[in-house]
Design an enzyme around this catalytic site. Structure first.
Site, PDB file in Angstrom:
ATOM      1  N   TYR A   1      -7.844  -2.797   3.099  1.00 10.44           N
ATOM      2  CA  TYR A   1      -6.894  -2.503   2.022  1.00 10.44           C
ATOM      3  C   TYR A   1      -5.479  -2.366   2.567  1.00 10.44           C
ATOM      4  O   TYR A   1      -5.276  -2.310   3.798  1.00 10.44           O
ATOM      5  CB  TYR A   1      -7.303  -1.223   1.289  1.00 10.44           C
ATOM      6  CG  TYR A   1      -6.994   0.047   2.058  1.00 10.44           C
ATOM      7  CD1 TYR A   1      -7.755   0.420   3.162  1.00 10.44           C
ATOM      8  CD2 TYR A   1      -5.911   0.864   1.701  1.00 10.44           C
ATOM      9  CE1 TYR A   1      -7.458   1.582   3.878  1.00 10.44           C
ATOM     10  CE2 TYR A   1      -5.624   2.015   2.410  1.00 10.44           C
ATOM     11  CZ  TYR A   1      -6.391   2.366   3.495  1.00 10.44           C
ATOM     12  OH  TYR A   1      -6.088   3.495   4.215  1.00 10.44           O
TER      13      TYR A   1
ATOM     14  N   LEU B   1      -3.848   3.124  13.826  1.00  3.99           N
ATOM     15  CA  LEU B   1      -3.408   2.048  12.947  1.00  3.99           C
ATOM     16  C   LEU B   1      -1.973   1.675  13.340  1.00  3.99           C
ATOM     17  O   LEU B   1      -1.147   2.546  13.603  1.00  3.99           O
ATOM     18  CB  LEU B   1      -3.431   2.515  11.486  1.00  3.99           C
ATOM     19  CG  LEU B   1      -3.093   1.399  10.504  1.00  3.99           C
ATOM     20  CD1 LEU B   1      -4.275   0.451  10.335  1.00  3.99           C
ATOM     21  CD2 LEU B   1      -2.689   1.959   9.152  1.00  3.99           C
TER      22      LEU B   1
ATOM     23  N   LYS C   1      -7.540  -1.612   9.083  1.00  5.60           N
ATOM     24  CA  LYS C   1      -7.317  -0.736   7.924  1.00  5.60           C
ATOM     25  C   LYS C   1      -8.502  -0.906   6.973  1.00  5.60           C
ATOM     26  O   LYS C   1      -8.426  -1.612   5.967  1.00  5.60           O
ATOM     27  CB  LYS C   1      -5.981  -1.079   7.255  1.00  5.60           C
ATOM     28  CG  LYS C   1      -5.428   0.030   6.383  1.00  5.60           C
ATOM     29  CD  LYS C   1      -3.970  -0.189   6.092  1.00  5.60           C
ATOM     30  CE  LYS C   1      -3.437   0.715   4.998  1.00  5.60           C
ATOM     31  NZ  LYS C   1      -3.536   2.135   5.281  1.00  5.60           N
TER      32      LYS C   1
ATOM     33  N   GLU D   1      -3.084  10.050  15.996  1.00  2.00           N
ATOM     34  CA  GLU D   1      -2.239   9.898  14.814  1.00  2.00           C
ATOM     35  C   GLU D   1      -2.691  10.952  13.814  1.00  2.00           C
ATOM     36  O   GLU D   1      -3.463  11.841  14.175  1.00  2.00           O
ATOM     37  CB  GLU D   1      -2.363   8.476  14.241  1.00  2.00           C
ATOM     38  CG  GLU D   1      -3.773   8.091  13.839  1.00  2.00           C
ATOM     39  CD  GLU D   1      -3.898   6.665  13.304  1.00  2.00           C
ATOM     40  OE1 GLU D   1      -2.918   6.094  12.812  1.00  2.00           O
ATOM     41  OE2 GLU D   1      -5.028   6.130  13.383  1.00  2.00           O
TER      42      GLU D   1
HETATM   43  N1  PMP Z   1      -2.405   5.854  10.245  1.00  2.00           N
HETATM   44  C1  PMP Z   1      -3.348   5.936   9.283  1.00  2.00           C
HETATM   45  C2  PMP Z   1      -4.716   6.385   9.666  1.00  2.00           C
HETATM   46  C3  PMP Z   1      -3.037   5.602   7.951  1.00  2.00           C
HETATM   47  O1  PMP Z   1      -3.980   5.668   6.995  1.00  2.00           O
HETATM   48  C4  PMP Z   1      -1.708   5.225   7.627  1.00  2.00           C
HETATM   49  C5  PMP Z   1      -1.344   4.910   6.210  1.00  2.00           C
HETATM   50  N2  PMP Z   1      -1.648   3.583   5.908  1.00  2.00           N
HETATM   51  C6  PMP Z   1      -0.759   5.150   8.659  1.00  2.00           C
HETATM   52  C7  PMP Z   1      -1.145   5.474   9.952  1.00  2.00           C
HETATM   53  C8  PMP Z   1       0.657   4.721   8.378  1.00  2.00           C
HETATM   54  O2  PMP Z   1       0.720   3.334   8.159  1.00  2.00           O
HETATM   55  P1  PMP Z   1       1.872   2.691   7.290  1.00  2.00           P
HETATM   56  O3  PMP Z   1       3.161   3.150   7.853  1.00  2.00           O
HETATM   57  O4  PMP Z   1       1.653   1.226   7.455  1.00  2.00           O
HETATM   58  O5  PMP Z   1       1.661   3.157   5.885  1.00  2.00           O
END
Ligand code: PMP
Length: 279
Positions: free
Chosen positions: A33, A206, A149, A182
């Site tokens: 997603y 991610l 993701k 994270e």
């Molecule tokens: N890490 C995780 C585990 C996430 O779910 C998200 C949110 N998508 C992020 C980091 C941040 O990613 P982004 O800046 O692409 O939204």
């Protein structure tokens, strides 16, 4: 604006957006997603999100039924259908391996299910952002492919609920009791010794789109970046910290468990630069 959905080629009212009970998304979390925001109707870094969806899909051998340009067109059309051309909106889209009688092996004949929704988006107001948010630590109990993701978000859900019960906004994942990877739905950054530290890209985190933007903004501001894990043993050395995501943007961290942190100038200067990109 109207809340709408798009499922496999058709725009529908949000309440009519139904998917088969035996979709592999619900049985196995067998899908991927993305979340994109649109400021004043303009999708923000949509190409990077679409590219990441293609990467995630390729890693689980999931065919994507649309080209990147077609996905972008669907997003733009969805914003129009939702009458959100002049508003901030949040676009969620997911791709699963489709519906088929429940069986772990990939189905041979199932068509992938692609659905997308558009909803109103309200970024955190600046006065709230300036106060920062509380975070807590939580064991990183996720699998070894956090770079995908995927729809499998149970550890993230558990971590987020834990944070909520502790009166915090986010949980910081601690891997093997040693380092912060994270947060449950955002990336984590900390200033240590005047330099900006964040976990390097790997299978353990991610590759956040906002993380990438922050790295570029840091370069512009002359902030030195260290892409190395922040160890628990380094927590006392943290001068400022923040989390990033598409929907959170950049939010200063005011505490990690019982450790209090100031909302500092360096984080605020990154927030200011980020705000400029939204215009
Ligand atoms: N890490 C995780 C585990 C996430 O779910 C998200 C949110 N998508 C992020 C980091 C941040 O990613 P982004 O800046 O692409 O939204």
């Amino acid at each position: 604006m109207r809340q709408i959905a798009f499922i496999n080629g058709k725009f529908l009212k949000w309440e009519d957006a139904l998917i088969h009970a035996e979709d592999r998304a619900s049985n196995f979390g067998d899908g991927v997603y993305e979340v994109v925001v649109a400021y004043g109707g303009k999708p923000f870094h949509a190409e990077a999100h679409i590219e990441r969806l293609l990467y995630s899909a390729s890693q689980i051998e999931l065919p994507v039924p649309y080209s990147p340009d077609e996905i972008l067109d669907i997003i733009l059309q969805a914003i129009r259908e939702a009458e959100a051309e002049d508003e901030d909106s949040m676009i969620y889209f997911q791709l699963s391996r489709g519906f088929s009688p429940r069986d772990h092996v990939f189905p041979e004949d199932a068509e992938p299910t692609f659905y997308l929704t558009v909803k109103p988006f309200h970024p955190m107001p600046m006065d709230e952002r300036r106060r920062g948010v509380k975070t807590v630590t939580y064991p990183d109990i996720r699998w070894a492919r956090c770079d995908i993701k995927s729809l499998n978000l149970l550890p993230n859900v558990m971590a987020r609920e834990y944070a909520k019960r502790k009166g915090a906004l986010e949980s910081l994942f601690v891997k093997d009791g040693v380092k912060i990877t994270e947060a449950s739905s955002s990336n984590f950054f900390a200033f240590i010794d005047g330099r900006l530290w964040t976990h390097p890209l790997s299978n353990e985190i991610l590759s956040g789109i906002t993380r990438g933007i922050v790295l570029k903004l840091s370069k512009k501001l002359g902030i030195e970046v260290v892409e190395r894990p922040i160890l628990l043993s380094m927590l006392e050395e943290i001068e400022e910290a923040f989390i990033t995501s598409t929907t959170k943007e950049i939010i200063p961290v005011s505490s990690i468990d019982s450790l209090r942190l100031p909302v500092g100038e360096k984080t605020m200067s990154l927030i200011e630069e980020f705000q400029k990109l939204k215009k």
